[in-house]
Design a protein around this motif. Structure first.
Motif, PDB file in Angstrom:
ATOM      1  N   SER A  85       0.819  -1.218   0.000  1.00 11.02           N
ATOM      2  CA  SER A  85       0.000   0.000   0.000  1.00 11.02           C
ATOM      3  C   SER A  85       0.852   1.267   0.000  1.00 11.02           C
ATOM      4  O   SER A  85       0.561   2.225  -0.710  1.00 11.02           O
ATOM      5  N   LEU A  86       1.902   1.278   0.791  1.00 10.12           N
ATOM      6  CA  LEU A  86       2.756   2.462   0.887  1.00 10.12           C
ATOM      7  C   LEU A  86       3.489   2.732  -0.429  1.00 10.12           C
ATOM      8  O   LEU A  86       3.550   3.871  -0.893  1.00 10.12           O
ATOM      9  N   ALA A  87       4.015   1.691  -1.050  1.00 13.10           N
ATOM     10  CA  ALA A  87       4.712   1.867  -2.326  1.00 13.10           C
ATOM     11  C   ALA A  87       3.754   2.347  -3.415  1.00 13.10           C
ATOM     12  O   ALA A  87       4.102   3.222  -4.214  1.00 13.10           O
ATOM     13  N   LEU A  88       2.547   1.808  -3.432  1.00 13.20           N
ATOM     14  CA  LEU A  88       1.555   2.260  -4.398  1.00 13.20           C
ATOM     15  C   LEU A  88       1.195   3.720  -4.148  1.00 13.20           C
ATOM     16  O   LEU A  88       1.138   4.524  -5.084  1.00 13.20           O
ATOM     17  N   ALA A  89       0.982   4.098  -2.901  1.00 18.76           N
ATOM     18  CA  ALA A  89       0.645   5.489  -2.564  1.00 18.76           C
ATOM     19  C   ALA A  89       1.759   6.431  -3.001  1.00 18.76           C
ATOM     20  O   ALA A  89       1.495   7.505  -3.554  1.00 18.76           O
ATOM     21  N   ARG A  90       2.990   6.050  -2.780  1.00 19.77           N
ATOM     22  CA  ARG A  90       4.127   6.893  -3.188  1.00 19.77           C
ATOM     23  C   ARG A  90       4.179   7.064  -4.708  1.00 19.77           C
ATOM     24  O   ARG A  90       4.467   8.140  -5.212  1.00 19.77           O
ATOM     25  N   ARG A  91       3.881   6.002  -5.415  1.00 14.07           N
ATOM     26  CA  ARG A  91       3.895   6.088  -6.872  1.00 14.07           C
ATOM     27  C   ARG A  91       2.742   6.967  -7.370  1.00 14.07           C
ATOM     28  O   ARG A  91       2.912   7.791  -8.254  1.00 14.07           O
ATOM     29  N   LEU A  92       1.572   6.813  -6.767  1.00 11.86           N
ATOM     30  CA  LEU A  92       0.399   7.557  -7.223  1.00 11.86           C
ATOM     31  C   LEU A  92       0.460   9.037  -6.866  1.00 11.86           C
ATOM     32  O   LEU A  92      -0.068   9.874  -7.603  1.00 11.86           O
ATOM     33  N   GLU A  93       1.118   9.383  -5.752  1.00 13.63           N
ATOM     34  CA  GLU A  93       1.157  10.792  -5.355  1.00 13.63           C
ATOM     35  C   GLU A  93       1.957  11.650  -6.332  1.00 13.63           C
ATOM     36  O   GLU A  93       1.794  12.862  -6.373  1.00 13.63           O
ATOM     37  N   LYS A  94       2.779  11.029  -7.159  1.00 14.61           N
ATOM     38  CA  LYS A  94       3.583  11.755  -8.140  1.00 14.61           C
ATOM     39  C   LYS A  94       2.798  12.036  -9.429  1.00 14.61           C
ATOM     40  O   LYS A  94       3.263  12.772 -10.283  1.00 14.61           O
ATOM     41  N   ILE A  95       1.626  11.448  -9.541  1.00 19.07           N
ATOM     42  CA  ILE A  95       0.845  11.558 -10.780  1.00 19.07           C
ATOM     43  C   ILE A  95      -0.223  12.625 -10.611  1.00 19.07           C
ATOM     44  O   ILE A  95      -0.969  12.635  -9.638  1.00 19.07           O
ATOM     45  N   ASN A  96      -0.298  13.512 -11.586  1.00 18.86           N
ATOM     46  CA  ASN A  96      -1.276  14.597 -11.530  1.00 18.86           C
ATOM     47  C   ASN A  96      -2.209  14.517 -12.745  1.00 18.86           C
ATOM     48  O   ASN A  96      -2.315  15.463 -13.520  1.00 18.86           O
ATOM     49  N   GLN A  97      -2.819  13.381 -12.925  1.00 15.97           N
ATOM     50  CA  GLN A  97      -3.757  13.165 -14.018  1.00 15.97           C
ATOM     51  C   GLN A  97      -4.672  12.002 -13.644  1.00 15.97           C
ATOM     52  O   GLN A  97      -4.411  11.314 -12.665  1.00 15.97           O
ATOM     53  N   PRO A  98      -5.735  11.793 -14.412  1.00  9.12           N
ATOM     54  CA  PRO A  98      -6.638  10.680 -14.094  1.00  9.12           C
ATOM     55  C   PRO A  98      -5.898   9.343 -14.075  1.00  9.12           C
ATOM     56  O   PRO A  98      -4.887   9.168 -14.763  1.00  9.12           O
ATOM     57  N   LEU A  99      -6.433   8.418 -13.294  1.00  3.48           N
ATOM     58  CA  LEU A  99      -5.851   7.086 -13.172  1.00  3.48           C
ATOM     59  C   LEU A  99      -6.824   6.064 -13.725  1.00  3.48           C
ATOM     60  O   LEU A  99      -8.034   6.149 -13.503  1.00  3.48           O
ATOM     61  N   VAL A 100      -6.283   5.078 -14.416  1.00  2.52           N
ATOM     62  CA  VAL A 100      -7.084   3.955 -14.906  1.00  2.52           C
ATOM     63  C   VAL A 100      -6.370   2.673 -14.480  1.00  2.52           C
ATOM     64  O   VAL A 100      -5.175   2.502 -14.756  1.00  2.52           O
ATOM     65  N   PHE A 101      -7.105   1.793 -13.816  1.00  5.08           N
ATOM     66  CA  PHE A 101      -6.590   0.472 -13.442  1.00  5.08           C
ATOM     67  C   PHE A 101      -7.323  -0.556 -14.283  1.00  5.08           C
ATOM     68  O   PHE A 101      -8.549  -0.591 -14.294  1.00  5.08           O
ATOM     69  N   VAL A 102      -6.567  -1.394 -14.979  1.00  2.00           N
ATOM     70  CA  VAL A 102      -7.150  -2.418 -15.832  1.00  2.00           C
ATOM     71  C   VAL A 102      -6.862  -3.779 -15.202  1.00  2.00           C
ATOM     72  O   VAL A 102      -5.704  -4.100 -14.915  1.00  2.00           O
ATOM     73  N   ILE A 103      -7.933  -4.546 -14.964  1.00  4.15           N
ATOM     74  CA  ILE A 103      -7.816  -5.845 -14.313  1.00  4.15           C
ATOM     75  C   ILE A 103      -8.288  -6.914 -15.291  1.00  4.15           C
ATOM     76  O   ILE A 103      -9.455  -6.944 -15.670  1.00  4.15           O
ATOM     77  N   GLY A 104      -7.377  -7.766 -15.687  1.00  6.27           N
ATOM     78  CA  GLY A 104      -7.703  -8.829 -16.641  1.00  6.27           C
ATOM     79  C   GLY A 104      -8.508  -9.953 -16.002  1.00  6.27           C
ATOM     80  O   GLY A 104      -8.729  -9.983 -14.786  1.00  6.27           O
ATOM     81  N   GLY A 105      -8.950 -10.854 -16.819  1.00 15.53           N
ATOM     82  CA  GLY A 105      -9.756 -11.980 -16.353  1.00 15.53           C
ATOM     83  C   GLY A 105      -8.919 -13.081 -15.757  1.00 15.53           C
ATOM     84  O   GLY A 105      -7.694 -13.083 -15.833  1.00 15.53           O
ATOM     85  N   ALA A 106      -9.600 -14.029 -15.179  1.00 13.64           N
ATOM     86  CA  ALA A 106      -8.939 -15.177 -14.561  1.00 13.64           C
ATOM     87  C   ALA A 106      -8.306 -16.055 -15.614  1.00 13.64           C
ATOM     88  O   ALA A 106      -7.329 -16.673 -15.423  1.00 13.64           O
TER      89      ALA A 106
END
Length: 106
Positions: A85-106
């Motif tokens: 969680s902390l590493a993800l938060a650090r990566r995301l705080e540097k981004i100043n634009q919309p975020l898209v997360f794509v989750i593939g199927g099983a």
């Protein structure tokens, strides 16, 4: 306010997971506009695994084209880089634009 989109193959059918997702969506509302887009899972059997993946990739791609212009896109898959969680938060705080997360199927 942050714009976040989640594009996923299929929906959460296991009730506890669906309830947990609803709780996280509720918690995010004060901080972000969240859009969840579910694309249909392709029929799957071992002999058509590659075909199923291709169909789902095409569906994800069409959904992504509609919303991802100017966004940072994160493709989530089991073989990718694992972040806590902390590493993800650090990566995301540097981004100043919309975020898209794509989750593939099983």
């Amino acid at each position: 306010m942050l714009d976040i989109a989640i594009i996923a193959v299929g929906g959460l059918k296991f009730r506890p997971w669906a309830e947990a997702a609803a709780e996280y969506i509720k918690r995010l509302k004060p901080y972000a506009r969240l859009k969840v887009i579910e694309v249909e899972a392709a029929p799957f059997n071992h002999s058509s695994r590659a075909k199923s993946r291709q169909e789902e990739a095409e569906r994800l791609g069409r959904a992504l084209e509609k919303i991802a212009f100017g966004a940072s896109v994160f493709l989530l898959e089991e073989g990718g880089e694992a972040l806590d969680s902390l590493a993800l938060a650090r990566r995301l705080e540097k981004i100043n634009q919309p975020l898209v997360f794509v989750i593939g199927g099983a």
